[in-house]
Design a protein around this motif. Structure first.
Motif, PDB file in Angstrom:
ATOM      1  N   ILE A   1     -21.798   9.005 -23.256  1.00  0.00           N
ATOM      2  CA  ILE A   1     -22.337   8.416 -24.472  1.00  0.00           C
ATOM      3  C   ILE A   1     -23.430   7.424 -24.082  1.00  0.00           C
ATOM      4  O   ILE A   1     -23.210   6.546 -23.253  1.00  0.00           O
ATOM      5  CB  ILE A   1     -21.240   7.707 -25.282  1.00  0.00           C
ATOM      6  CG1 ILE A   1     -20.175   8.712 -25.720  1.00  0.00           C
ATOM      7  CG2 ILE A   1     -21.830   7.001 -26.497  1.00  0.00           C
ATOM      8  CD1 ILE A   1     -18.972   8.064 -26.349  1.00  0.00           C
ATOM      9  N   TYR A   2     -24.608   7.585 -24.667  1.00  0.00           N
ATOM     10  CA  TYR A   2     -25.717   6.672 -24.441  1.00  0.00           C
ATOM     11  C   TYR A   2     -26.050   5.965 -25.750  1.00  0.00           C
ATOM     12  O   TYR A   2     -26.245   6.622 -26.781  1.00  0.00           O
ATOM     13  CB  TYR A   2     -26.964   7.416 -23.959  1.00  0.00           C
ATOM     14  CG  TYR A   2     -26.816   8.082 -22.625  1.00  0.00           C
ATOM     15  CD1 TYR A   2     -27.046   7.376 -21.448  1.00  0.00           C
ATOM     16  CD2 TYR A   2     -26.459   9.420 -22.524  1.00  0.00           C
ATOM     17  CE1 TYR A   2     -26.923   7.988 -20.203  1.00  0.00           C
ATOM     18  CE2 TYR A   2     -26.328  10.044 -21.281  1.00  0.00           C
ATOM     19  CZ  TYR A   2     -26.564   9.314 -20.133  1.00  0.00           C
ATOM     20  OH  TYR A   2     -26.434   9.925 -18.908  1.00  0.00           O
ATOM     21  N   THR A   3     -26.085   4.660 -25.714  1.00  0.00           N
ATOM     22  CA  THR A   3     -26.587   3.897 -26.849  1.00  0.00           C
ATOM     23  C   THR A   3     -28.009   3.471 -26.521  1.00  0.00           C
ATOM     24  O   THR A   3     -28.229   2.690 -25.598  1.00  0.00           O
ATOM     25  CB  THR A   3     -25.711   2.664 -27.121  1.00  0.00           C
ATOM     26  OG1 THR A   3     -24.386   3.092 -27.423  1.00  0.00           O
ATOM     27  CG2 THR A   3     -26.255   1.876 -28.306  1.00  0.00           C
ATOM     28  N   LEU A   4     -28.969   4.029 -27.244  1.00  0.00           N
ATOM     29  CA  LEU A   4     -30.362   3.710 -27.015  1.00  0.00           C
ATOM     30  C   LEU A   4     -30.767   2.609 -27.985  1.00  0.00           C
ATOM     31  O   LEU A   4     -30.670   2.761 -29.204  1.00  0.00           O
ATOM     32  CB  LEU A   4     -31.233   4.946 -27.224  1.00  0.00           C
ATOM     33  CG  LEU A   4     -30.889   6.142 -26.320  1.00  0.00           C
ATOM     34  CD1 LEU A   4     -31.837   7.294 -26.587  1.00  0.00           C
ATOM     35  CD2 LEU A   4     -30.924   5.760 -24.860  1.00  0.00           C
ATOM     36  N   ARG A   5     -31.207   1.486 -27.426  1.00  0.00           N
ATOM     37  CA  ARG A   5     -31.517   0.303 -28.219  1.00  0.00           C
ATOM     38  C   ARG A   5     -32.960  -0.115 -27.949  1.00  0.00           C
ATOM     39  O   ARG A   5     -33.393  -0.139 -26.796  1.00  0.00           O
ATOM     40  CB  ARG A   5     -30.546  -0.819 -27.830  1.00  0.00           C
ATOM     41  CG  ARG A   5     -30.611  -2.065 -28.678  1.00  0.00           C
ATOM     42  CD  ARG A   5     -29.300  -2.855 -28.566  1.00  0.00           C
ATOM     43  NE  ARG A   5     -28.978  -3.214 -27.213  1.00  0.00           N
ATOM     44  CZ  ARG A   5     -29.070  -4.443 -26.714  1.00  0.00           C
ATOM     45  NH1 ARG A   5     -29.477  -5.432 -27.476  1.00  0.00           N
ATOM     46  NH2 ARG A   5     -28.752  -4.698 -25.469  1.00  0.00           N
ATOM     47  N   PHE A   6     -33.673  -0.442 -28.997  1.00  0.00           N
ATOM     48  CA  PHE A   6     -35.085  -0.805 -28.873  1.00  0.00           C
ATOM     49  C   PHE A   6     -35.286  -2.247 -29.338  1.00  0.00           C
ATOM     50  O   PHE A   6     -34.919  -2.602 -30.456  1.00  0.00           O
ATOM     51  CB  PHE A   6     -35.964   0.122 -29.712  1.00  0.00           C
ATOM     52  CG  PHE A   6     -36.033   1.525 -29.181  1.00  0.00           C
ATOM     53  CD1 PHE A   6     -37.137   1.956 -28.458  1.00  0.00           C
ATOM     54  CD2 PHE A   6     -34.992   2.416 -29.392  1.00  0.00           C
ATOM     55  CE1 PHE A   6     -37.201   3.251 -27.967  1.00  0.00           C
ATOM     56  CE2 PHE A   6     -35.043   3.714 -28.909  1.00  0.00           C
ATOM     57  CZ  PHE A   6     -36.157   4.134 -28.181  1.00  0.00           C
ATOM     58  N   VAL A   7     -35.862  -3.061 -28.459  1.00  0.00           N
ATOM     59  CA  VAL A   7     -36.225  -4.429 -28.822  1.00  0.00           C
ATOM     60  C   VAL A   7     -37.736  -4.427 -29.038  1.00  0.00           C
ATOM     61  O   VAL A   7     -38.515  -4.383 -28.082  1.00  0.00           O
ATOM     62  CB  VAL A   7     -35.824  -5.429 -27.724  1.00  0.00           C
ATOM     63  CG1 VAL A   7     -36.264  -6.831 -28.098  1.00  0.00           C
ATOM     64  CG2 VAL A   7     -34.316  -5.386 -27.506  1.00  0.00           C
ATOM     65  N   CYS A   8     -38.146  -4.428 -30.295  1.00  0.00           N
ATOM     66  CA  CYS A   8     -39.567  -4.311 -30.644  1.00  0.00           C
ATOM     67  C   CYS A   8     -39.918  -5.405 -31.634  1.00  0.00           C
ATOM     68  O   CYS A   8     -39.862  -5.202 -32.853  1.00  0.00           O
ATOM     69  CB  CYS A   8     -39.871  -2.945 -31.252  1.00  0.00           C
ATOM     70  SG  CYS A   8     -39.525  -1.554 -30.159  1.00  0.00           S
ATOM     71  N   ARG A   9     -40.231  -6.542 -31.157  1.00  0.00           N
ATOM     72  CA  ARG A   9     -40.563  -7.680 -32.018  1.00  0.00           C
ATOM     73  C   ARG A   9     -42.073  -7.873 -32.085  1.00  0.00           C
ATOM     74  O   ARG A   9     -42.833  -7.357 -31.262  1.00  0.00           O
ATOM     75  CB  ARG A   9     -39.911  -8.959 -31.486  1.00  0.00           C
ATOM     76  CG  ARG A   9     -38.389  -8.885 -31.438  1.00  0.00           C
ATOM     77  CD  ARG A   9     -37.774  -8.938 -32.835  1.00  0.00           C
ATOM     78  NE  ARG A   9     -36.324  -8.791 -32.785  1.00  0.00           N
ATOM     79  CZ  ARG A   9     -35.495  -9.820 -32.576  1.00  0.00           C
ATOM     80  NH1 ARG A   9     -35.987 -11.024 -32.401  1.00  0.00           N
ATOM     81  NH2 ARG A   9     -34.202  -9.624 -32.542  1.00  0.00           N
ATOM     82  N   GLY A  10     -42.515  -8.657 -33.038  1.00  0.00           N
ATOM     83  CA  GLY A  10     -43.930  -8.958 -33.185  1.00  0.00           C
ATOM     84  C   GLY A  10     -44.452  -9.811 -32.039  1.00  0.00           C
ATOM     85  O   GLY A  10     -43.698 -10.507 -31.376  1.00  0.00           O
ATOM     86  N   ARG A  11     -45.761  -9.786 -31.843  1.00  0.00           N
ATOM     87  CA  ARG A  11     -46.380 -10.501 -30.736  1.00  0.00           C
ATOM     88  C   ARG A  11     -46.537 -11.985 -31.039  1.00  0.00           C
ATOM     89  O   ARG A  11     -46.851 -12.378 -32.140  1.00  0.00           O
ATOM     90  CB  ARG A  11     -47.759  -9.904 -30.437  1.00  0.00           C
ATOM     91  CG  ARG A  11     -48.446 -10.514 -29.232  1.00  0.00           C
ATOM     92  CD  ARG A  11     -49.773  -9.832 -28.975  1.00  0.00           C
ATOM     93  NE  ARG A  11     -49.591  -8.413 -28.714  1.00  0.00           N
ATOM     94  CZ  ARG A  11     -49.251  -7.918 -27.531  1.00  0.00           C
ATOM     95  NH1 ARG A  11     -49.021  -8.732 -26.521  1.00  0.00           N
ATOM     96  NH2 ARG A  11     -49.133  -6.619 -27.360  1.00  0.00           N
ATOM     97  N   ARG A  12     -46.318 -12.804 -30.001  1.00  0.00           N
ATOM     98  CA  ARG A  12     -46.547 -14.239 -30.123  1.00  0.00           C
ATOM     99  C   ARG A  12     -47.861 -14.620 -29.465  1.00  0.00           C
ATOM    100  O   ARG A  12     -48.184 -14.073 -28.418  1.00  0.00           O
ATOM    101  CB  ARG A  12     -45.414 -15.031 -29.458  1.00  0.00           C
ATOM    102  CG  ARG A  12     -44.141 -15.043 -30.286  1.00  0.00           C
ATOM    103  CD  ARG A  12     -43.199 -16.081 -29.750  1.00  0.00           C
ATOM    104  NE  ARG A  12     -42.032 -16.226 -30.619  1.00  0.00           N
ATOM    105  CZ  ARG A  12     -41.091 -17.171 -30.464  1.00  0.00           C
ATOM    106  NH1 ARG A  12     -41.194 -18.039 -29.501  1.00  0.00           N
ATOM    107  NH2 ARG A  12     -40.075 -17.235 -31.280  1.00  0.00           N
TER     108      ARG A  12
END
Length: 830
Positions: free
Chosen positions: A819-830
């Protein structure tokens, strides 16, 4: 970190000083021996005599020196001749010796040298088949020095210097090189005072480490390596076991002086030009890790010194509080130094049962050894009768004082019979109880005037003795555990130690915040030893020696624990009585749990980096320079490090700090904890409460986690424990932002990330391959949260899409079915 030693005065002042000193030259010659080369205006440029070359390197012999260039014509190294044209010199120090300080260090006293001899002419030279030979001598034609050079590979140049002069007792040879103003030097082993060494003088002499105010000498280090990595695209190694010295512009700002305490020595130049390519070439010569440690080695090791009851208390607290831990270790099984090598039954009346209880709860059990034999130990009588110990000049066992309390000796590890005796009769005293390895401590104490069975003396063997000690440990364990289910860890070493010792640690630091021997010196030590060829580092959490201990010991322990969790092996140590313990109070226990569990969850990443270490010789903990060699801002950074190529760690090493300044190299970086994005190439003041260590991930990269609540990475049969087999059934792959990267794990899993760099807000994740699955019970996540999807199978894919439906990132995982949990951290640019 401050730079030790005063930089040289200006060239003009030096020249004027020596001119005035020349008025009393006979006195100077007699009393000081003209130890240093004479500064002054350089000689006229020499004309070319001979050259050898290949596709990467060209070596040119000049009438007054040597020049090494790369294929583009860039000068890598060039000798710096004295005004008379000489660039290799030699002399003798007839009365050099060592004195014992504090019963701990062998402090070198060089004595008075004879005048240096400097050959002035190239008498003969010849080249052919990629090799060059040069004979140097005096004006009368007397042959004094032979220099041989040749290519061992396309990127590896070997040099050899041999004194031909029959002058008896020669024990110093020196080569002078031009010191480029912009050149920087990294490496030299485990240096605690800093990472970059331009302007310093470095001596490579294995010794009991720097111990606060008791031995304020930066040359007292456990793990010297006579190798440096230059930002000019090459590495340089003195391939000899005698003392070597590197003056990197300390006494003469225009010269780099390399001195070896022998009649001759070999040296190597390794060409990159990329820093990691240099390390790859260097370790191809000196050796790389030759065994893949078992997974549990990269878990958490918890100290339990204190006897049987304490060991069981540690076991109980770790398991009751769900703290990930794979090994228990204790060094107090015997009366170290003061008694014989045998189990201390007053502390461990049931030592075998303790070992069995530890194993039953899913832990490995580690203990302790060093190469000292107390003169009161029955082993001393046995070894003496068989001639197995090092000898003094009179031929008797060489005994000496240790820490002003005990009289000890060491086995002669150059004697095959002594090595065999130690493996058959000594190590089993402890190993037969079922321990899985130990701290292989010390090995820095070989006396300079000891005699060995291979006809060498202590000057020749001293630096090599730690390597021989590690080799002995490795041979024993490979014979006892041919399946490789063992580990030992070393605090001393030399060139090539990485071939034998699986793990090192950064020595006995002080339990304080001081730069030279407290918490701050751990990072420079780890970075230096990594550049010098050793890939797997650890540290005592939180220090060992109890000098100048701060009032707030808990704060220091928290910060040291955080740093230790981001090293490949996380290990606590009881130290002296002033050390804060992992279970000192509830807050400390919970802090330990947080970082122990994070360390265990990062196992897939650490293990993938170990694979690189074996294949390429790259360290797991890396200086920023190794990946950003063209960024001048990283050259002086010694309080940050990379784990592999994508994780940047900036530990807090200042007392009472609630944050720190962090430099982020080029590109974009994402805060591991918050998901905030930062532009690279700039410095930021970041918040860091006492329970947080700043961590940043390179945008576009993935980080793999074991997401089950791991109890141990060791093999276990307890149904109540979550071991490696259970944990590997599921994994979280966190993709940080958009970009392109590939990561191959040790088990063959390939993680491929792609993205277009327009993350924006409102990101959602959509599965594109792999059957939907329910995340396993007890799944945990670390770091910044983000949208995710769980998939199962051997090939899974997912996309991250922004609010307008545009695909901003993709991740594909191919590996064992799980089982793979694919997680994306995609926040706005600072």
């Amino acid at each position: 970190m401050m730079v030790l030693g005063e930089r040289a005065k200006s060239f003009l002042v030096s020249a004027m000083t020596l001119f005035l000193a020349a008025l009393a030259m006979p006195f100077i010659m007699g009393q000081q021996g003209c130890e240093e080369p004479l500064p002054g205006p350089p000689p006229p440029p020499g004309h070319e005599l001979e050259s050898i070359s290949n596709q990467y390197l060209r070596v040119t012999l000049l009438s007054n020196g040597l020049r090494i260039l790369d294929a583009s014509g860039k000068v890598l190294m060039e000798t710096a001749a004295n005004p008379d044209g000489s660039w290799i010199g030699y002399t003798r120090y007839p009365d050099q010796k060592c004195n014992r300080e504090w019963g701990v260090q062998w402090a070198i006293e060089e004595g008075n040298p004879d005048p240096w001899r400097w050959p002035k002419k190239v008498l003969r030279h010849g080249a052919g088949n990629g090799a060059l030979e040069v004979i140097l001598g005096d004006e009368a034609g007397k042959e004094q020095v032979k220099l041989s050079l040749g290519f061992e590979s396309d990127k590896r140049l070997r040099g050899s210097i041999q004194v031909l002069d029959e002058w008896a007792g020669v024990n110093r040879v020196r080569m002078l090189y031009k010191l480029f103003a912009d050149e920087r030097f990294f490496g030299f082993g485990e240096r605690q005072e800093g990472v970059e060494h331009h302007g310093e003088r470095i001596r490579c002499w294995c010794n009991e480490g720097f111990v606060g105010s008791f031995s304020p000498n930066p040359d007292y280090l456990n793990w010297p390596v006579p190798f440096y990595l230059s930002n000019r695209g090459y590495g340089f190694l003195v391939d000899d076991t005698h003392v070597s010295e590197f003056d990197l512009g300390n006494k003469d700002a225009q010269r780099l002086a390399v001195t070896n305490w022998n009649r001759g020595f070999d040296w190597y130049l390794f060409y990159g030009p990329e820093p990691l390519s240099v390390i790859e070439e260097y370790t191809a010569k000196t050796g790389r890790a030759t065994m893949m440690p078992k997974p549990w080695v990269f878990g958490v090791w918890t100290d339990s010194d204190g006897g049987s009851n304490r060991a069981r208390e540690v076991i109980r607290k770790l398991r009751e509080n769900d703290i990930a831990c794979s090994a228990i270790w204790a060094e107090d099984w015997a009366n170290i130094f003061s008694g014989p090598w045998e189990v201390n039954t007053s502390r461990y009346p049931d030592y075998q049962r303790v070992a069995d209880d530890i194993h039953a709860r899913g832990f490995k059990f580690l203990s302790y050894w060093n190469p000292f034999v107390n003169t009161g130990d029955p082993l001393y009588k046995q070894g003496t009768s068989r001639g197995y110990f090092i000898k003094n000049p009179l031929g008797a066992p060489y005994t000496y004082n240790f820490v002003l309390l005990f009289t000890v000796t060491n086995p002669d590890l150059t004697d095959p019979a002594a090595r065999d005796w130690w493996k058959r009769a000594v190590f089993p005293i402890n190993a037969d109880y079922g321990v899985d390895g130990w701290m292989a401590d010390f090995a820095e104490h070989t006396p300079h005037d000891a005699l060995f069975s291979d006809a060498r003396d202590g000057w020749a063997v001293h630096n090599e003795y730690p390597v021989l000690w590690q080799k002995l440990n490795r041979e024993f364990w490979e014979e006892k555990r041919p399946d490789g289910d063992f580990v030992f860890f070393s605090r001393s070493g030399y060139t090539g130690s990485q071939k034998y010792s699986p793990v090192m640690w950064t020595g006995d630091q002080e339990i304080n915040w001081k730069e030279l021997d407290g918490l701050p010196c751990v990072v420079p030590a780890a970075l230096g030893i990594g550049i010098s060829g050793f890939p797997v580092t650890s540290t005592d959490i939180a220090g060992y020696h109890g000098n100048d201990v701060p009032l707030d010991r808990q704060q220091l322990w928290f910060r040291w624990c955080e740093l230790g969790a981001l090293l490949p092996v996380m290990r606590t140590h009881h130290g002296f009585s002033s050390t804060w313990l992992f279970d000192q109070n509830k807050a400390t226990l919970m802090h330990y749990k947080k970082y122990a569990n994070l360390h265990a969850a990062l196992f897939p990443y650490f293990y993938s980096l170990m694979r690189e270490a074996m294949e390429k010789g790259w360290p797991i903990v890396r200086h920023l320079f190794l990946h950003y060699p063209d960024d001048p801002n990283v050259l002086s950074i010694e309080d940050e490090f990379l784990v592999g190529d994508r994780m940047l760690v900036a530990p807090v090493i200042t007392e009472n700090a609630a944050g720190r300044e962090v430099y982020l190299p080029e590109g974009s970086w994402i805060d591991f904890w918050s998901g905030a994005r930062y532009r690279g190439g700039a410095r930021y003041n970041v918040s860091a409460p006492v329970d947080v260590i700043p961590i940043f991930l390179k945008e576009g990269t993935a980080l793999p986690f074991l997401d089950a609540p791991v109890d141990t990475l060791a093999e276990e049969s307890d149904p109540d424990l979550v071991g490696l087999g259970d944990a590997q059934g599921s994994m979280t792959i966190t993709v940080f932002g958009s970009g392109d990267s590939v990561l191959t794990l040790q088990d063959g899993t390939v993680i491929t990330c792609t993205g277009n760099g327009t993350a924006g807000e409102g990101v959602k994740v959509v599965a594109t391959a792999g059957a939907s699955a329910t995340p396993p019970a007890g799944q945990r996540s670390f770091g910044a949260s983000g949208p995710s999807v769980s998939l199962s199978g051997s090939v899974v894919e997912a996309e991250a899409r922004n609010a307008s439906g545009q695909t901003v990132a993709r991740c594909r995982v191919e590996g064992p079915a799980r089982i793979y949990t694919l997680r994306f951290v995609c926040r706005g640019r600072r």
